[in-house]
Design an enzyme around this catalytic site. Structure first.
Site, mmCIF file in Angstrom:
data_model
loop_
_atom_site.group_PDB
_atom_site.id
_atom_site.type_symbol
_atom_site.label_atom_id
_atom_site.label_comp_id
_atom_site.label_asym_id
_atom_site.label_seq_id
_atom_site.Cartn_x
_atom_site.Cartn_y
_atom_site.Cartn_z
ATOM 1 N N GLN A 61 -14.920 2.577 -7.700
ATOM 2 C CA GLN A 61 -14.108 1.520 -6.899
ATOM 3 C C GLN A 61 -12.849 1.921 -6.664
ATOM 4 O O GLN A 61 -11.977 1.149 -5.895
ATOM 5 C CB GLN A 61 -14.220 0.509 -7.698
ATOM 6 C CG GLN A 61 -15.577 -0.151 -7.945
ATOM 7 C CD GLN A 61 -15.623 -1.227 -8.968
ATOM 8 O OE1 GLN A 61 -15.050 -2.260 -8.632
ATOM 9 N NE2 GLN A 61 -15.873 -1.057 -10.252
ATOM 10 N N HIS A 105 -14.487 1.488 -2.259
ATOM 11 C CA HIS A 105 -13.654 0.572 -1.784
ATOM 12 C C HIS A 105 -12.613 1.311 -0.716
ATOM 13 O O HIS A 105 -11.411 0.670 -0.462
ATOM 14 C CB HIS A 105 -12.949 -0.003 -2.697
ATOM 15 C CG HIS A 105 -13.739 -1.202 -3.441
ATOM 16 N ND1 HIS A 105 -13.552 -1.667 -4.854
ATOM 17 C CD2 HIS A 105 -15.066 -1.744 -3.110
ATOM 18 C CE1 HIS A 105 -14.453 -2.371 -5.093
ATOM 19 N NE2 HIS A 105 -15.525 -2.429 -3.920
ATOM 20 N N TYR A 149 0.892 -1.340 -0.003
ATOM 21 C CA TYR A 149 0.232 -0.018 0.054
ATOM 22 C C TYR A 149 0.734 1.293 -0.117
ATOM 23 O O TYR A 149 0.495 2.280 -0.659
ATOM 24 C CB TYR A 149 -0.947 0.066 1.222
ATOM 25 C CG TYR A 149 -2.168 -0.751 0.810
ATOM 26 C CD1 TYR A 149 -3.092 -0.456 -0.057
ATOM 27 C CD2 TYR A 149 -2.162 -2.076 1.145
ATOM 28 C CE1 TYR A 149 -4.300 -1.046 -0.662
ATOM 29 C CE2 TYR A 149 -3.447 -3.018 0.765
ATOM 30 C CZ TYR A 149 -4.398 -2.422 -0.114
ATOM 31 O OH TYR A 149 -5.538 -3.394 -0.851
ATOM 32 N N ARG A 184 1.876 2.096 -3.511
ATOM 33 C CA ARG A 184 0.707 2.549 -4.189
ATOM 34 C C ARG A 184 0.457 3.815 -3.739
ATOM 35 O O ARG A 184 0.010 4.845 -4.771
ATOM 36 C CB ARG A 184 -0.644 1.572 -4.022
ATOM 37 C CG ARG A 184 -0.395 0.291 -4.836
ATOM 38 C CD ARG A 184 -1.294 -0.878 -4.615
ATOM 39 N NE ARG A 184 -2.595 -0.122 -5.156
ATOM 40 C CZ ARG A 184 -3.825 -0.463 -4.719
ATOM 41 N NH1 ARG A 184 -3.923 -1.447 -3.753
ATOM 42 N NH2 ARG A 184 -5.034 0.026 -5.101
HETATM 43 C C1 BJW Z 1 -9.787 0.731 -19.429
HETATM 44 C C2 BJW Z 1 -8.558 1.259 -19.579
HETATM 45 C C3 BJW Z 1 -8.663 2.635 -20.459
HETATM 46 C C4 BJW Z 1 -8.012 -0.434 -18.737
HETATM 47 N N1 BJW Z 1 -9.868 3.009 -20.709
HETATM 48 N N2 BJW Z 1 -10.986 1.116 -20.021
HETATM 49 C C5 BJW Z 1 -21.374 -12.290 -5.358
HETATM 50 C C6 BJW Z 1 -20.951 -13.279 -6.230
HETATM 51 C C7 BJW Z 1 -19.515 -13.719 -6.000
HETATM 52 C C8 BJW Z 1 -18.688 -13.393 -5.144
HETATM 53 C C9 BJW Z 1 -19.186 -12.071 -4.260
HETATM 54 C C10 BJW Z 1 -20.569 -11.786 -4.308
HETATM 55 N N3 BJW Z 1 -20.558 -10.740 -3.378
HETATM 56 C C11 BJW Z 1 -19.427 -10.556 -2.779
HETATM 57 C C12 BJW Z 1 -18.555 -11.640 -3.547
HETATM 58 C C13 BJW Z 1 -16.990 -11.718 -2.773
HETATM 59 C C14 BJW Z 1 -16.149 -10.472 -3.453
HETATM 60 C C15 BJW Z 1 -16.277 -10.542 -4.999
HETATM 61 O O1 BJW Z 1 -16.681 -9.634 -5.788
HETATM 62 N N4 BJW Z 1 -15.470 -11.589 -5.322
HETATM 63 C C16 BJW Z 1 -15.585 -11.587 -6.975
HETATM 64 C C17 BJW Z 1 -13.943 -11.450 -7.899
HETATM 65 C C18 BJW Z 1 -16.391 -12.721 -7.599
HETATM 66 N N5 BJW Z 1 -16.627 -9.186 -3.078
HETATM 67 C C19 BJW Z 1 -16.442 -8.861 -1.892
HETATM 68 O O2 BJW Z 1 -15.693 -9.667 -0.982
HETATM 69 C C20 BJW Z 1 -16.637 -7.257 -1.278
HETATM 70 N N6 BJW Z 1 -17.337 -7.378 0.091
HETATM 71 C C21 BJW Z 1 -18.676 -8.003 0.030
HETATM 72 O O3 BJW Z 1 -19.409 -8.027 -0.870
HETATM 73 O O4 BJW Z 1 -18.791 -8.339 1.286
HETATM 74 C C22 BJW Z 1 -19.890 -9.208 1.477
HETATM 75 C C23 BJW Z 1 -19.719 -10.658 0.994
HETATM 76 C C24 BJW Z 1 -18.692 -11.021 1.445
HETATM 77 C C25 BJW Z 1 -18.095 -12.396 0.760
HETATM 78 C C26 BJW Z 1 -19.204 -13.164 0.274
HETATM 79 C C27 BJW Z 1 -20.449 -12.553 0.139
HETATM 80 C C28 BJW Z 1 -20.545 -11.198 0.501
HETATM 81 C C29 BJW Z 1 -15.499 -6.418 -1.355
HETATM 82 C C30 BJW Z 1 -14.854 -6.247 -2.538
HETATM 83 C C31 BJW Z 1 -13.894 -5.321 -2.329
HETATM 84 C C32 BJW Z 1 -13.031 -5.187 -3.535
HETATM 85 N N7 BJW Z 1 -11.423 -4.632 -3.261
HETATM 86 C C33 BJW Z 1 -10.646 -4.452 -3.998
HETATM 87 C C34 BJW Z 1 -9.261 -4.229 -3.516
HETATM 88 C C35 BJW Z 1 -9.087 -3.093 -2.584
HETATM 89 C C36 BJW Z 1 -8.860 -1.834 -3.116
HETATM 90 C C37 BJW Z 1 -7.451 -1.531 -3.469
HETATM 91 O O5 BJW Z 1 -6.685 -2.006 -2.829
HETATM 92 O O6 BJW Z 1 -7.060 -0.603 -4.404
HETATM 93 O O7 BJW Z 1 -10.867 -3.498 -4.884
HETATM 94 S S1 BJW Z 1 -10.300 -5.706 -5.250
HETATM 95 C C38 BJW Z 1 -9.969 -4.753 -6.681
HETATM 96 O O8 BJW Z 1 -11.046 -5.130 -7.616
HETATM 97 C C39 BJW Z 1 -10.194 -3.371 -6.423
HETATM 98 C C40 BJW Z 1 -10.974 -2.934 -7.378
HETATM 99 O O9 BJW Z 1 -11.813 -1.468 -6.923
HETATM 100 C C41 BJW Z 1 -11.919 -3.852 -7.796
HETATM 101 C C42 BJW Z 1 -12.588 -3.648 -9.129
HETATM 102 O O10 BJW Z 1 -11.621 -3.934 -10.131
HETATM 103 P P1 BJW Z 1 -11.744 -2.863 -11.349
HETATM 104 O O11 BJW Z 1 -11.563 -1.623 -10.890
HETATM 105 O O12 BJW Z 1 -12.852 -3.367 -12.254
HETATM 106 O O13 BJW Z 1 -10.304 -3.473 -12.117
HETATM 107 P P2 BJW Z 1 -10.222 -4.498 -13.195
HETATM 108 O O14 BJW Z 1 -8.456 -4.542 -13.409
HETATM 109 O O15 BJW Z 1 -10.776 -5.775 -12.943
HETATM 110 O O16 BJW Z 1 -10.501 -3.934 -14.714
HETATM 111 C C43 BJW Z 1 -9.879 -2.700 -15.233
HETATM 112 C C44 BJW Z 1 -11.016 -2.636 -16.501
HETATM 113 O O17 BJW Z 1 -10.357 -1.280 -17.052
HETATM 114 C C45 BJW Z 1 -10.679 -3.661 -17.487
HETATM 115 O O18 BJW Z 1 -12.273 -3.976 -17.999
HETATM 116 C C46 BJW Z 1 -10.044 -2.914 -18.738
HETATM 117 O O19 BJW Z 1 -10.373 -3.401 -19.972
HETATM 118 C C47 BJW Z 1 -10.335 -1.485 -18.278
HETATM 119 N N8 BJW Z 1 -9.408 -0.584 -18.919
HETATM 120 N N9 BJW Z 1 -7.341 0.601 -19.126
HETATM 121 C C48 BJW Z 1 -11.090 2.134 -20.534
HETATM 122 N N10 BJW Z 1 -7.482 3.231 -20.837
#
Ligand code: BJW
Ligand code: ZN
Length: 267
Positions: free
Chosen positions: A105, A123, A67, A70
């Site tokens: 996010q 987040h 962190y 970052r």
């Molecule tokens: C461009 C570009 C350009 C590039 N122009 N575009 C339901 C179903 C299944 C699982 C779950 C569910 N509910 C909850 C879960 C569990 C989990 C989850 O979702 N897991 C999945 C992976 C399946 N969720 C959680 O645990 C959440 N908590 C929760 O729901 O609590 C209750 C619960 C818990 C457990 C079970 C059930 C309920 C918390 C989620 C917290 C996410 N935290 C993170 C890290 C912390 C932040 C940090 O350190 O920075 O947040 S994970 C990481 O992913 C980060 C981001 O905010 C997040 C999203 O990622 P993002 O931003 O979408 O990035 P990428 O890399 O995935 O995508 C980038 C995109 O940009 C791409 O599409 C590129 O093409 C594009 N791009 N350049 C336009 N120039």
């Protein structure tokens, strides 16, 4: 301008309550790596592994180094044209009595540095800490956050973190002394209830929605735009590629968001 973009801009012009959802792709052109692309590694670790309470429990100094790296990066880069276009759009529409809400996010603070005011950081933030003992949350822009983490931003460090826990940041409030953690929502942790309620309110009431630079695979954030679309409301996705959610949306603008978002918001 192509006719699809023109058609979206006509709809956007008639909107009065606009929801803008963003993910790490919007900051990619500022030099902040996304999570799931090639940049989603730090040293040999996957960023999605380090962003967990399990990793912090097992090795708080390693997670703090990740962190701090970052925090250092985010404080050095600049908001890009997409962040700026959103901020200008908010300013313009607010002056017309309309409402623009940005739900991000991202934890890098670049929207706020571009001037966006009405924003929810779902987040958390790289520039806030949370005490593991008394839960106190504080803003902290010091880089490095403590002397022991001064070398964390150097790329040539090896994978084992040697920093003793007592040299990591600790809570100063009422001589609490608890270990601080980044105020970030990690996998398996709940999002802030108040922010979630406010976001839900926008999801239910917005009349146009933009979703920018997110893979739409992390919940609950991934369900907001599809839920807007289910109400029959126009949703436009801006991404380099198709995502898990593209098929739910009326519009998909493919390409770098500094180009596509800038054009779309110039109304
Ligand atoms: C461009 C570009 C350009 C590039 N122009 N575009 C339901 C179903 C299944 C699982 C779950 C569910 N509910 C909850 C879960 C569990 C989990 C989850 O979702 N897991 C999945 C992976 C399946 N969720 C959680 O645990 C959440 N908590 C929760 O729901 O609590 C209750 C619960 C818990 C457990 C079970 C059930 C309920 C918390 C989620 C917290 C996410 N935290 C993170 C890290 C912390 C932040 C940090 O350190 O920075 O947040 S994970 C990481 O992913 C980060 C981001 O905010 C997040 C999203 O990622 P993002 O931003 O979408 O990035 P990428 O890399 O995935 O995508 C980038 C995109 O940009 C791409 O599409 C590129 O093409 C594009 N791009 N350049 C336009 N120039
Ligand atoms: Zn404390």
């Amino acid at each position: 301008m192509n006719t699809v973009m023109k058609s979206f801009k006509d709809t956007l012009s008639s909107g009065k309550n606009i929801l803008i959802l963003t993910g790490s792709g919007i900051s990619a052109e500022s030099g902040v790596p996304t999570f799931r692309g090639a940049g989603g590694f730090w040293r040999t670790y996957q960023a999605t592994y380090l962003a967990t309470p399990q990793a912090f429990k097992a090795n708080p100094s390693l997670v703090w180094e990740f962190y701090e790296y970052r925090r250092d990066l985010a404080s050095k880069v600049q908001p890009n044209k997409a962040h700026e276009a959103i901020s200008n759009f908010e300013k313009k529409l607010t002056s017309q009595g309309k409402k623009v809400t940005v739900v991000t996010q991202n934890v890098d603070g670049l929207h706020q540095r571009a001037g966006t005011k009405n924003i929810y950081e779902l987040h958390g933030s790289l520039f806030k800490t949370q005490c593991t003992k008394c839960d106190n949350v504080e803003v902290n822009h010091n880089v490095p956050i403590c002397p022991a983490l001064a070398r964390a931003s150097l790329p040539e460090q090896d994978d084992t973190s040697e920093i003793p826990v007592e040299d990591l940041p600790h809570c100063q409030k009422n001589s609490c002394g608890g270990l601080l953690r980044p105020h970030i929502v990690w996998f398996g942790e709940n999002l802030d209830e108040d922010l979630l309620n406010k976001t839900e309110e926008c999801v239910e009431n917005c009349d146009v929605c933009l979703i920018i630079g997110t893979s739409s695979i992390v919940y609950p954030a991934a369900m907001f735009a599809p839920r807007v679309a289910e109400r029959g409301i126009t949703v436009a996705e801006f991404n380099l590629e198709e995502t898990a959610a593209t098929k739910s949306f009326q519009y998909h603008f493919q390409g770098p968001c500094t180009v596509t978002v800038t054009e779309a918001l110039d109304i």
